[in-house]
Write a protein that holds these residues in place. Structure first.
Motif, mmCIF file in Angstrom:
data_model
loop_
_atom_site.group_PDB
_atom_site.id
_atom_site.type_symbol
_atom_site.label_atom_id
_atom_site.label_comp_id
_atom_site.label_asym_id
_atom_site.label_seq_id
_atom_site.Cartn_x
_atom_site.Cartn_y
_atom_site.Cartn_z
ATOM 1 N N LEU A 38 47.873 19.939 32.119
ATOM 2 C CA LEU A 38 47.154 19.034 31.296
ATOM 3 C C LEU A 38 45.877 18.672 31.931
ATOM 4 N N CYS A 39 44.842 18.530 31.023
ATOM 5 C CA CYS A 39 43.285 18.447 31.345
ATOM 6 C C CYS A 39 43.160 16.865 32.220
ATOM 7 N N ARG A 40 42.701 17.032 33.238
ATOM 8 C CA ARG A 40 42.383 15.859 34.114
ATOM 9 C C ARG A 40 40.922 15.535 34.112
ATOM 10 N N CYS A 41 39.959 16.369 33.804
ATOM 11 C CA CYS A 41 38.603 16.302 33.723
ATOM 12 C C CYS A 41 38.151 15.743 32.539
ATOM 13 N N GLY A 42 38.838 15.695 31.504
ATOM 14 C CA GLY A 42 38.288 15.018 30.015
ATOM 15 C C GLY A 42 37.488 15.873 29.579
ATOM 16 N N PHE A 49 45.730 19.989 26.760
ATOM 17 C CA PHE A 49 45.956 20.902 27.642
ATOM 18 C C PHE A 49 44.566 21.266 28.293
ATOM 19 N N CYS A 50 44.640 21.810 29.363
ATOM 20 C CA CYS A 50 43.494 22.284 30.160
ATOM 21 C C CYS A 50 43.237 23.550 29.741
ATOM 22 N N ASP A 51 41.949 23.920 29.574
ATOM 23 C CA ASP A 51 41.367 24.911 28.887
ATOM 24 C C ASP A 51 40.229 25.863 29.901
ATOM 25 N N THR A 53 37.782 24.438 31.321
ATOM 26 C CA THR A 53 36.380 24.024 31.367
ATOM 27 C C THR A 53 36.025 23.077 32.675
ATOM 28 N N HIS A 54 37.186 22.721 33.516
ATOM 29 C CA HIS A 54 36.884 21.817 34.513
ATOM 30 C C HIS A 54 36.201 22.665 35.463
ATOM 31 N N ARG A 55 36.072 24.077 35.562
ATOM 32 C CA ARG A 55 35.571 24.839 36.468
ATOM 33 C C ARG A 55 33.895 24.874 36.120
#
Ligand code: FES
Length: 65
Positions: A38-42, A49-51, A53-55
């Motif tokens: 699950l996305c934590r960065c928004g 879901f996380c894709d 992109t946080h990186r």
């Protein structure tokens, strides 16, 4: 589904979820695999879901206990 639910807070990344059912605001199940992130960065374009992109946005947050 696993016997024990586990949520792992990844350093500088998503919540890694294992062994839980994901539901929307109406309680309707959202199809998800046994383990998902699950996305934590928004910033994900596939929320919740996380894709990955946080990186690229340089999200930084670690939990110190
Ligand atoms: S935590 Fe991965 S895209 Fe937000």
């Amino acid at each position: 589904m696993a016997d024990e639910a586990v949520i792992t807070v990844r350093a500088d990344g998503p919540y890694l979820i294992k062994g839980v059912k994901l539901v929307n605001h109406e309680g309707k199940e959202i199809p998800a695999p046994e383990t998902f992130a699950l996305c934590r960065c928004g910033q994900s374009s596939k929320k919740p879901f996380c894709d990955g992109t946080h990186r690229t946005v340089g999200f930084q947050h670690s939990v110190q206990l």
